[in-house]
Design an enzyme around this catalytic site. Structure first.
Site, PDB file in Angstrom:
ATOM      1  N   GLU A 155       0.759 -10.578  15.038  1.00  0.00           N
ATOM      2  CA  GLU A 155      -0.484  -9.814  15.147  1.00  0.00           C
ATOM      3  C   GLU A 155      -1.639 -10.564  14.514  1.00  0.00           C
ATOM      4  O   GLU A 155      -1.458 -11.289  13.544  1.00  0.00           O
ATOM      5  CB  GLU A 155      -0.346  -8.491  14.377  1.00  0.00           C
ATOM      6  CG  GLU A 155       0.751  -7.616  14.886  1.00  0.00           C
ATOM      7  CD  GLU A 155       0.852  -6.321  14.092  1.00  0.00           C
ATOM      8  OE1 GLU A 155      -0.076  -6.003  13.328  1.00  0.00           O
ATOM      9  OE2 GLU A 155       1.866  -5.635  14.257  1.00  0.00           O
ATOM     10  N   CYS A 207       8.141 -11.195   7.280  1.00  0.00           N
ATOM     11  CA  CYS A 207       7.809 -11.639   5.924  1.00  0.00           C
ATOM     12  C   CYS A 207       9.054 -11.510   5.055  1.00  0.00           C
ATOM     13  O   CYS A 207       9.834 -10.567   5.217  1.00  0.00           O
ATOM     14  CB  CYS A 207       6.670 -10.796   5.337  1.00  0.00           C
ATOM     15  SG  CYS A 207       6.140 -11.392   3.705  1.00  0.00           S
ATOM     16  N   CYS A 245       7.883  -6.471  -0.033  1.00  0.00           N
ATOM     17  CA  CYS A 245       7.093  -5.426  -0.698  1.00  0.00           C
ATOM     18  C   CYS A 245       7.461  -4.082  -0.053  1.00  0.00           C
ATOM     19  O   CYS A 245       7.443  -3.956   1.177  1.00  0.00           O
ATOM     20  CB  CYS A 245       5.602  -5.713  -0.562  1.00  0.00           C
ATOM     21  SG  CYS A 245       5.141  -7.304  -1.269  1.00  0.00           S
ATOM     22  N   CYS A 303       5.217  -2.266   2.731  1.00  0.00           N
ATOM     23  CA  CYS A 303       4.557  -3.062   3.772  1.00  0.00           C
ATOM     24  C   CYS A 303       5.401  -3.143   5.039  1.00  0.00           C
ATOM     25  O   CYS A 303       6.607  -3.424   4.986  1.00  0.00           O
ATOM     26  CB  CYS A 303       4.282  -4.466   3.225  1.00  0.00           C
ATOM     27  SG  CYS A 303       3.601  -5.589   4.459  1.00  0.00           S
ATOM     28  N   GLY A 316       3.244 -12.022   6.903  1.00  0.00           N
ATOM     29  CA  GLY A 316       3.823 -13.204   6.270  1.00  0.00           C
ATOM     30  C   GLY A 316       3.203 -13.551   4.932  1.00  0.00           C
ATOM     31  O   GLY A 316       2.168 -13.005   4.550  1.00  0.00           O
ATOM     32  N   SER A 323      -4.542 -14.701   0.863  1.00  0.00           N
ATOM     33  CA  SER A 323      -3.955 -13.645   0.047  1.00  0.00           C
ATOM     34  C   SER A 323      -2.483 -13.941  -0.168  1.00  0.00           C
ATOM     35  O   SER A 323      -1.735 -14.173   0.781  1.00  0.00           O
ATOM     36  CB  SER A 323      -4.126 -12.298   0.764  1.00  0.00           C
ATOM     37  OG  SER A 323      -3.469 -11.270   0.050  1.00  0.00           O
ATOM     38  N   SER A 345      -1.989 -10.449  -4.749  1.00  0.00           N
ATOM     39  CA  SER A 345      -1.549  -9.065  -4.581  1.00  0.00           C
ATOM     40  C   SER A 345      -0.795  -8.620  -5.819  1.00  0.00           C
ATOM     41  O   SER A 345       0.370  -8.945  -5.991  1.00  0.00           O
ATOM     42  CB  SER A 345      -0.644  -8.954  -3.345  1.00  0.00           C
ATOM     43  OG  SER A 345      -1.389  -9.200  -2.188  1.00  0.00           O
ATOM     44  N   HIS A 348      -0.767  -5.140  -7.469  1.00  0.00           N
ATOM     45  CA  HIS A 348      -0.183  -3.827  -7.163  1.00  0.00           C
ATOM     46  C   HIS A 348       0.432  -3.083  -8.357  1.00  0.00           C
ATOM     47  O   HIS A 348       0.868  -1.948  -8.213  1.00  0.00           O
ATOM     48  CB  HIS A 348       0.867  -3.900  -6.048  1.00  0.00           C
ATOM     49  CG  HIS A 348       0.402  -4.609  -4.824  1.00  0.00           C
ATOM     50  ND1 HIS A 348      -0.900  -4.596  -4.400  1.00  0.00           N
ATOM     51  CD2 HIS A 348       1.079  -5.350  -3.915  1.00  0.00           C
ATOM     52  CE1 HIS A 348      -1.007  -5.306  -3.291  1.00  0.00           C
ATOM     53  NE2 HIS A 348       0.168  -5.773  -2.975  1.00  0.00           N
ATOM     54  N   ASN A 385      -2.226   2.353   3.351  1.00  0.00           N
ATOM     55  CA  ASN A 385      -2.352   2.666   4.766  1.00  0.00           C
ATOM     56  C   ASN A 385      -0.984   3.151   5.233  1.00  0.00           C
ATOM     57  O   ASN A 385      -0.031   2.373   5.240  1.00  0.00           O
ATOM     58  CB  ASN A 385      -2.690   1.360   5.487  1.00  0.00           C
ATOM     59  CG  ASN A 385      -3.674   1.552   6.585  1.00  0.00           C
ATOM     60  OD1 ASN A 385      -3.647   2.565   7.284  1.00  0.00           O
ATOM     61  ND2 ASN A 385      -4.532   0.571   6.753  1.00  0.00           N
TER      62      ASN A 385
HETATM   63  N1  SAH Z   1       1.786 -11.854   1.738  1.00  0.00           N
HETATM   64  C1  SAH Z   1       0.388 -11.780   1.400  1.00  0.00           C
HETATM   65  C2  SAH Z   1      -0.459 -11.215   2.551  1.00  0.00           C
HETATM   66  C3  SAH Z   1      -0.098  -9.797   2.820  1.00  0.00           C
HETATM   67  S1  SAH Z   1      -1.223  -8.722   3.653  1.00  0.00           S
HETATM   68  C4  SAH Z   1       0.188 -10.943   0.168  1.00  0.00           C
HETATM   69  O1  SAH Z   1       1.173 -10.362  -0.320  1.00  0.00           O
HETATM   70  O2  SAH Z   1      -0.917 -10.888  -0.342  1.00  0.00           O
HETATM   71  C5  SAH Z   1      -2.622  -8.524   2.627  1.00  0.00           C
HETATM   72  C6  SAH Z   1      -2.611  -7.322   1.679  1.00  0.00           C
HETATM   73  O3  SAH Z   1      -2.334  -6.084   2.353  1.00  0.00           O
HETATM   74  C7  SAH Z   1      -1.579  -7.463   0.570  1.00  0.00           C
HETATM   75  O4  SAH Z   1      -2.192  -7.172  -0.649  1.00  0.00           O
HETATM   76  C8  SAH Z   1      -0.575  -6.403   0.946  1.00  0.00           C
HETATM   77  O5  SAH Z   1       0.163  -5.978  -0.164  1.00  0.00           O
HETATM   78  C9  SAH Z   1      -1.445  -5.327   1.553  1.00  0.00           C
HETATM   79  N2  SAH Z   1      -0.719  -4.320   2.352  1.00  0.00           N
HETATM   80  C10 SAH Z   1       0.426  -4.471   3.037  1.00  0.00           C
HETATM   81  N3  SAH Z   1       0.792  -3.320   3.635  1.00  0.00           N
HETATM   82  C11 SAH Z   1      -0.153  -2.419   3.324  1.00  0.00           C
HETATM   83  C12 SAH Z   1      -0.343  -1.026   3.630  1.00  0.00           C
HETATM   84  N4  SAH Z   1       0.513  -0.371   4.386  1.00  0.00           N
HETATM   85  N5  SAH Z   1      -1.434  -0.414   3.144  1.00  0.00           N
HETATM   86  C13 SAH Z   1      -2.323  -1.094   2.378  1.00  0.00           C
HETATM   87  N6  SAH Z   1      -2.201  -2.383   2.062  1.00  0.00           N
HETATM   88  C14 SAH Z   1      -1.127  -3.049   2.513  1.00  0.00           C
END
Ligand code: SAH
Length: 365
Positions: A91, A111, A115, A118, A168, A200, A223, A225, A299
């Site tokens: 995507e 990925c 997490c 995700c 990823g 990121s 990230s 969290h 989200n």
């Molecule tokens: N692997 C990288 C890129 C991931 S996507 C990373 O971990 O940073 C970018 C951001 O979106 C990350 O901070 C990830 O944790 C967040 N993310 C993933 N799923 C999500 C969701 N359902 N709602 C909100 N943020 C989300």
């Protein structure tokens, strides 16, 4: 299988052209057609000799990805589901705001970081994307209908920003990503300023240091969290291998080396990491750092047992951060009507169409 032009290294393309009695300038000419000229077939490359176009078409394709789906949200967000040459799906998203056109791109199929909240990692990682596949996301988003084609030879300014926040872990596919970003930033490439590119990462300390040593002006987002290891180990399982201290040290090194302020991302999960006490702890953790915090309300992902915080919880979380003088932003939701959050559209597609060998494992309801 025909190879995609952008997956050939410069040396490979030159060698092929030489073997076909072609001058070296053809390599630049061909790449210019694809990267700047929006060419999706060799046929349209009018200043390339016909015989060469035919020979190229036998061996190569200008673009190796196909648009499997194109969705557009009322807020102008576009999402593309791309099918790769081997049938895998990825995507990418185009976000349009004011004078910004931001491409959000993926670096892996799936990925491996796991997490828990995700959608991208629910099936693990299949493989890294190639340099060409990363670049093609940018090109496909730039080429979207409704935008006038750029004449060949003129740098396109249509994409202004890149966020490497799709599917990823970017730093787990560093080499291909760096090569793709070289083209994205080159004047004869997409001409996007390095300072407008955000990478990121889940936080891989050794790779963050390598990124710092590159000497580029890319922006780093980590990230986080969670403000402590016990909680982060639960939400971001790969943290058990790294720990927060090593990640922050690496991020400090990045700042020292590049002078670029680091952004810390914090996905807010209702009742898990969103209390004012967590915010106080986060402020303590980042104390003394010129850091920026990006708060991202979760989200919702179908089938996962997590919720977005209430507006009151969000406000109560922000208050201590601001009081401690941190620079804080709450990320706006974009394209929610088209599953724009990473991995969601692909996951839906996988559960509808039987195209994935591990499809049965997708069903986690
Ligand atoms: N692997 C990288 C890129 C991931 S996507 C990373 O971990 O940073 C970018 C951001 O979106 C990350 O901070 C990830 O944790 C967040 N993310 C993933 N799923 C999500 C969701 N359902 N709602 C909100 N943020 C989300």
């Amino acid at each position: 299988m025909k190879r995609a032009l952008l997956d050939l290294t410069a040396a490979e393309l030159l060698a092929w052209l030489k073997a076909h009695g072609q001058p070296a300038m053809r390599a630049r000419q061909l790449r210019r057609w694809v990267i700047q000229g929006q060419a999706e077939s060799f046929e349209v490359m009018s200043d390339v000799p016909l015989a060469l176009r035919l020979a190229l078409a036998e061996k190569f394709v200008p673009l190796g990805t196909r648009v499997a789906r194109h969705l557009e949200a009322p807020d102008g967000t576009h999402k593309l589901l791309l099918r790769l040459a081997d049938g895998q799906l990825i995507e990418c998203v185009l976000i349009q705001e004011d004078d910004r056109r931001t491409a959000c791109i993926s670096t892996q199929v799936g990925c491996g970081m796991g997490c828990v909240f995700c959608a991208s990692g629910l099936n693990g990682v299949d493989r890294n994307l190639t340099t060409g596949e990363i670049l093609e996301q940018l090109i496909r988003l730039r080429n979207l209908p409704g935008t006038a084609p750029a004449p060949a030879g003129t740098p396109s300014t249509r994409l202004t920003h890149i966020v490497v926040m799709g599917m990823g872990e970017p730093l787990a596919n560093l080499e291909s990503l760096f090569e793709a970003l070289e083209v994205a930033t080159a004047k004869e490439g997409l001409g996007i300023g390095a300072r407008h590119i955000t990478i990121s990462t889940v936080g891989l300390p050794a790779k963050i240091r390598r990124l710092a040593d590159l000497g580029k002006q890319y922006h780093l987002a980590v990230s986080l969290h969670a403000p402590n290891d016990a909680l982060r180990n639960r939400i971001v399982p790969t943290n058990t291998k790294t720990g927060l201290a090593a990640i922050l040290e690496a991020a400090d090194y990045f700042f020292a080396k590049t002078g670029r302020q680091v952004t810390y991302e914090y996905v807010l999960l209702d009742n898990i990491n969103d209390s004012p006490a967590h915010a106080e702890e986060l402020a303590r953790l980042l104390r003394g750092r010129r850091a920026h915090v990006n708060v991202i309300p979760f989200n919702t992902v179908e089938g996962l047992p997590y919720n977005s915080p209430t507006p009151a919880a969000l406000a109560a979380f922000l208050e201590p951060l601001r009081r401690h003088g941190l620079s804080v932003k709450v990320r706006k939701r974009k394209g929610s009507t088209i599953d724009a959050a990473c991995g969601q559209l692909r996951r839906r597609e996988l559960s509808v169409v039987n195209i994935h060998p591990r499809q049965t494992q997708v069903n986690i309801h």
